[in-house]
Design a protein around this motif. Structure first.
Motif, PDB file in Angstrom:
ATOM      1  N   ILE A  95     -35.706 -61.314 -17.080  1.00  0.00           N
ATOM      2  CA  ILE A  95     -35.674 -60.415 -15.925  1.00  0.00           C
ATOM      3  C   ILE A  95     -36.916 -59.518 -15.935  1.00  0.00           C
ATOM      4  N   ARG A  96     -37.282 -59.005 -17.094  1.00  0.00           N
ATOM      5  CA  ARG A  96     -38.441 -58.112 -17.216  1.00  0.00           C
ATOM      6  C   ARG A  96     -39.728 -58.795 -16.747  1.00  0.00           C
ATOM      7  N   ILE A 101     -43.795 -59.638 -11.868  1.00  0.00           N
ATOM      8  CA  ILE A 101     -44.509 -60.410 -10.845  1.00  0.00           C
ATOM      9  C   ILE A 101     -43.974 -60.115  -9.447  1.00  0.00           C
ATOM     10  N   PHE A 102     -42.649 -60.122  -9.283  1.00  0.00           N
ATOM     11  CA  PHE A 102     -42.049 -60.083  -7.945  1.00  0.00           C
ATOM     12  C   PHE A 102     -41.415 -58.745  -7.563  1.00  0.00           C
ATOM     13  N   LEU A 103     -41.459 -57.762  -8.446  1.00  0.00           N
ATOM     14  CA  LEU A 103     -40.937 -56.405  -8.205  1.00  0.00           C
ATOM     15  C   LEU A 103     -39.419 -56.318  -8.111  1.00  0.00           C
ATOM     16  N   VAL A 104     -38.737 -57.443  -8.034  1.00  0.00           N
ATOM     17  CA  VAL A 104     -37.269 -57.482  -8.052  1.00  0.00           C
ATOM     18  C   VAL A 104     -36.846 -58.525  -9.074  1.00  0.00           C
ATOM     19  N   ASP A 105     -35.593 -58.439  -9.507  1.00  0.00           N
ATOM     20  CA  ASP A 105     -35.107 -59.447 -10.445  1.00  0.00           C
ATOM     21  C   ASP A 105     -34.735 -60.727  -9.688  1.00  0.00           C
ATOM     22  N   GLN A 106     -34.307 -61.733 -10.432  1.00  0.00           N
ATOM     23  CA  GLN A 106     -33.980 -63.013  -9.838  1.00  0.00           C
ATOM     24  C   GLN A 106     -32.862 -62.888  -8.807  1.00  0.00           C
ATOM     25  N   ARG A 107     -31.874 -62.049  -9.081  1.00  0.00           N
ATOM     26  CA  ARG A 107     -30.763 -61.895  -8.138  1.00  0.00           C
ATOM     27  C   ARG A 107     -31.268 -61.385  -6.789  1.00  0.00           C
ATOM     28  N   GLY A 108     -32.197 -60.432  -6.822  1.00  0.00           N
ATOM     29  CA  GLY A 108     -32.772 -59.913  -5.586  1.00  0.00           C
ATOM     30  C   GLY A 108     -33.663 -60.926  -4.881  1.00  0.00           C
TER      31      GLY A 108
END
Length: 128
Positions: A95-96, A101-108
């Motif tokens: 998650i970190r 890279i994407f500013l949100v975690d995978q769930r977001g």
């Protein structure tokens, strides 16, 4: 020696083979057995585009069947390969590291809202 792992984010030390002025790439999906993958290409000012291994290109609409796809059509790729990409990113990327890279975690990133946007872009691409 071939490896079954690949760095999620990699800053290039030499020129990329892509048609863009890339400085780094992000692995969106990688299959160690077949060595097939989907890669996000990043330049100094953001996303340049995405590249797909040869075997994956046949799943794209005819007009997009190419190794390199412009950033404007990334939503189409995300829609078509969402299951593989989300599976890879959830199973192989912390998650970190993903948030860096994407500013949100995978769930977001893989939320129902995101999937709806990708689906809409795909439908618009097919209609154009």
């Amino acid at each position: 020696m071939m490896t079954d792992t690949i760095e999620f984010f990699k800053r290039y030390t030499r020129q990329s083979r892509s048609p863009w002025a890339d400085v780094s790439r992000v692995v969106m999906m990688f299959q160690p057995d077949s060595k097939q993958g989907i890669y996000l290409h990043l330049g100094e000012s953001g996303i340049n585009g995405v590249s797909l291994s040869k075997e994956l290109q046949s799943r794209l609409p005819k007009a997009l069947q190419s190794q390199y796809i412009e950033a404007s059509d990334i939503d189409v790729v995300l829609h078509l390969f969402e299951t593989e990409i989300s599976g890879y990113c959830n199973d192989n990327v912390s998650i970190r590291v993903f948030k860096r890279i994407f500013l949100v975690d995978q769930r977001g990133f893989f939320s129902d809202e995101s999937k709806a946007v990708w689906e809409e872009s795909y439908q618009q691409f097919l209609a154009s």
